[in-house]
Design an enzyme around this catalytic site. Structure first.
Site, PDB file in Angstrom:
ATOM      1  N   HIS A 426       0.820  -1.220   0.000  1.00  0.00           N
ATOM      2  CA  HIS A 426       0.000   0.000   0.000  1.00  0.00           C
ATOM      3  C   HIS A 426       0.850   1.265   0.000  1.00  0.00           C
ATOM      4  O   HIS A 426       0.384   2.317  -0.429  1.00  0.00           O
ATOM      5  CB  HIS A 426      -0.966  -0.010   1.190  1.00  0.00           C
ATOM      6  CG  HIS A 426      -0.353   0.304   2.513  1.00  0.00           C
ATOM      7  ND1 HIS A 426       0.126  -0.684   3.360  1.00  0.00           N
ATOM      8  CD2 HIS A 426      -0.135   1.497   3.158  1.00  0.00           C
ATOM      9  CE1 HIS A 426       0.598  -0.111   4.456  1.00  0.00           C
ATOM     10  NE2 HIS A 426       0.446   1.215   4.357  1.00  0.00           N
ATOM     11  N   ASP A 479      -0.800  -7.506   1.181  1.00  0.00           N
ATOM     12  CA  ASP A 479      -0.133  -6.204   1.302  1.00  0.00           C
ATOM     13  C   ASP A 479       1.384  -6.415   1.436  1.00  0.00           C
ATOM     14  O   ASP A 479       1.966  -6.289   2.522  1.00  0.00           O
ATOM     15  CB  ASP A 479      -0.682  -5.459   2.513  1.00  0.00           C
ATOM     16  CG  ASP A 479      -0.198  -4.010   2.567  1.00  0.00           C
ATOM     17  OD1 ASP A 479       0.344  -3.528   1.539  1.00  0.00           O
ATOM     18  OD2 ASP A 479      -0.357  -3.380   3.634  1.00  0.00           O
ATOM     19  N   SER A 583       4.683   2.155   8.420  1.00  0.00           N
ATOM     20  CA  SER A 583       4.134   1.192   7.460  1.00  0.00           C
ATOM     21  C   SER A 583       5.238   0.625   6.566  1.00  0.00           C
ATOM     22  O   SER A 583       6.125   1.353   6.115  1.00  0.00           O
ATOM     23  CB  SER A 583       3.080   1.873   6.583  1.00  0.00           C
ATOM     24  OG  SER A 583       1.947   2.205   7.338  1.00  0.00           O
TER      25      SER A 583
END
Length: 638
Positions: A426, A479, A583
């Site tokens: 992502h 992901d 992330s």
């Protein structure tokens, strides 16, 4: 003595048949006489004896007594001596008054066989009183050396020296000559072993025509640390047969043999020129026969010390000389990897030796490869300390951590191979499409942000998992993404790859993992870290995490779903968590001090709040895709 018997010895018939005993053997001497000797012989007889002695001898026959009825030309009764169907003598009468009597002179056969025929008639009716004959014979050695070549009569049996022996003979040669394989022809002696470091060789009588039937072997042999070079003169001529494929060496040739290679057979008029053998031993066999004519060959040979050249360099390693120097024959080098960051797959050091063919050789026959050692920092975090609620990471304790800048947005990632960074899908997508390679910069090797941002590395390509599809930010399944770097990383204490999961990796509830990143430290007010932060968080039971998300869905909209490709980590009371800017970063588990990439920071609700957990991509579910992507894009596997 071989006997031939006639069936008419004791029965009176006008004809008779004779045969030789099958088991008869040649003898050296013997005796033969007429039937009933010394009593009178019967009429109407025909007796035959085949005498034979060993090969290499002739028969000497002596008639010791003769008393056979006399008649003109021995017409009636007679003793006939034959060799090969040819009559050597026909006798009748008495010793002193007989027709054709040999007068005590012996009869010699031409070789080892002789036939006697005694024949009587019935021309008189009165009982005759002649007693017949008695004879002796013996083997006499043949002097073969006085004969000519029985093959074509062109010369003596031996071209030089003939030595007669009982029943045979042998040939020998004068000094400087040797006996050919035909055992009768003497050839010039040629060949030998040459151990000097340089010299000259040529065929017999060169440049005049070579003698026939030559079989010469020359061996050049020097110390193994030297190699031999042959330099043939331009004047080269060895008889050959021309074919469309080139000359064929049918009758004459020079064969050059080098150990461990196919022999080279040379002929024709084209000089071989310079031959570098790369060997300390060379054998030359020169052969001629009686077909054709060769003027021969000439060469100079020299030697040089064997030098294998510099050993091949080893990426992320090197070598040391165990013995010898200057890369010469029998020098031994040992390769090693730059430990503790690289190692041989087998774990053992590899040695190579400079051989006589000027090549470095070992049992492996290929230069070894150093592979990165993963998941083993040179410095360990000593205590569990309290990202949000985290602590500053000491240098070299989380060496796989990277900071990824995507168009000004900072996220995390981890080094998994010398060309490869793993992160979340992502962070590398925008409006459902991968970001451009040129917008991606990667920073690594430092824990202090200011110095870290001085040395970026650049992406060569971006690889999003093909099944990642999250246009609205609600589906984080799959992901995971990989970034291939333009240039390889050389590993050292500040940068070491993290291991990929084992195929049988397990995620045990409650086990503590290491989460790290450069994300924000506090949300309200936002506080950005200046150094790499870490926190230890436990793996949460899947059902506990699912229940937590279901509770949030009761009061909030747009909460993503938890899949089996995800797992959770965190504390039920909160206070410690990853957050914005983390992330794509690593969640590492440790087996016996070796860290492996268990998870990738993917998504969550709030940061560090009570009753919430951070969700991570379960890397173990993607081993096949990771390895396949790196292989297909020339990546280096761990």
């Amino acid at each position: 003595m071989a006997w031939t018997y006639c069936v008419t010895w004791f029965l009176y018939f006008s004809t008779s048949e004779c045969w030789k005993l099958a088991n008869s053997q040649p003898v050296i001497q013997g005796e033969v006489h007429s039937p009933q000797y010394p009593r009178p012989y019967p009429p109407n007889q025909k007796n035959e004896w085949d005498l034979w002695v060993p090969e290499g001898y002739q028969i000497q026959l002596s008639i010791t007594h003769l008393d056979v009825k006399d008649s003109a030309d021995c017409y009636q009764d007679s003793l006939t001596v034959l060799y090969d169907q040819k009559v050597l003598g026909k006798f009748c009468g008495q010793d002193s008054n007989s027709t054709g009597h040999p007068a005590k002179e012996p009869i010699l056969s031409q070789d080892n066989m002789l036939t006697l025929i005694f024949q009587t008639s019935d021309s008189t009716t009165e009982l005759q009183q002649h007693t017949g004959f008695s004879a002796t014979y013996k083997a006499i050695d043949i002097d073969e050396c006085s004969k000519r070549d029985p093959g074509d009569g062109s010369g003596p049996l031996c071209t030089q020296i003939c030595v007669n022996t009982p029943g045979s003979y042998h040939c020998s040669c004068y000094s400087g000559y040797k006996l050919h394989l035909d055992k009768r022809t003497c050839l010039l002696s040629c060949g030998g072993i040459l151990d000097k470091h340089e010299g000259h060789l040529s065929s017999s009588r060169y440049p005049r025509p070579s003698p026939p039937f030559l079989s010469c072997k020359y061996i050049i042999s020097v110390e193994p640390r030297f190699a031999v070079t042959l330099n043939f003169s331009d004047n080269f001529h060895i008889q050959s047969v021309d074919t469309p494929q080139g000359p064929r060496c049918l009758h004459h040739w020079l064969q050059v043999t080098i150990p461990d290679r196919e022999p080279m057979r040379l002929c024709g008029r084209q000089s071989p020129g310079l031959i570098a053998t790369h060997s300390s031993t060379v054998t030359l066999d020169y052969h001629t026969d009686d077909v054709g004519l060769s003027h021969g060959w000439s060469l100079d040979y020299s030697t040089y010390a064997t030098d294998c050249g510099e050993p091949e360099p080893l990426l992320n390693g090197g070598f040391t000389f165990l013995s010898g120097s200057q890369n010469q024959y029998r020098s031994v080098v040992q390769y090693h990897c730059n430990e503790p960051f690289y190692a041989f797959p087998s774990g053992a050091n590899v040695s190579f030796t400079c051989e006589a063919d000027r090549k470095w050789r070992s049992n492996h026959n290929v230069t070894p490869t150093c592979v990165p050692v993963c998941g083993q920092p040179t410095k360990l975090i000593s205590t569990y300390q309290r990202i949000i609620g985290g602590s500053e990471a000491p240098d070299n304790t989380i060496p796989w951590q990277v900071l990824v800048n995507i168009g000004g947005i900072r996220v995390g990632g981890m080094v998994i191979a010398d060309h490869w960074i793993m992160t979340a899908a992502h962070v590398l997508t925008h409006n459902g499409k991968p970001v451009l390679d040129k917008t991606v910069k990667i920073y690594m090797g430092r824990t202090e942000l200011k110095s870290l941002l001085r040395s970026p590395v650049y992406a060569a390509s971006i690889h999003i998992h093909p099944e990642y599809n999250n246009p609205h930010g609600l589906d984080f399944n799959n992901d995971i993404a990989l970034i291939k770097l333009q240039d390889p990383i050389t590993f050292s204490s500040p940068i070491i790859p993290i291991c990929l999961p084992a195929e049988d990796a397990t995620y045990v509830t409650g086990v503590m993992g290491l989460m790290s990143g450069f994300g924000i430290m506090e949300i309200y007010p936002p506080r950005v870290t200046k150094k790499l932060q870490y926190v230890h968080l436990p793996v949460v039971e899947q059902e506990t995490c699912r229940n937590s998300l279901n509770e949030l869905k009761k009061t909030r909209n747009h909460i993503p779903s938890l899949t089996n490709n995800m797992f959770c980590a965190g504390l039920p009371e909160g206070g410690k968590d990853s957050c914005l800017g983390d992330s794509g970063g690593p969640f590492a588990l440790s087996d016996d001090g070796q860290f492996w990439a268990a998870g990738i920071v993917s998504w969550g609700v709030d940061c560090g709040q009570q009753g919430t957990y951070r969700v991570y991509t379960k890397v173990a579910n993607y081993l096949d895709w990771i390895n396949k992507t790196m292989q297909e894009n020339d990546g280096n596997l761990q």
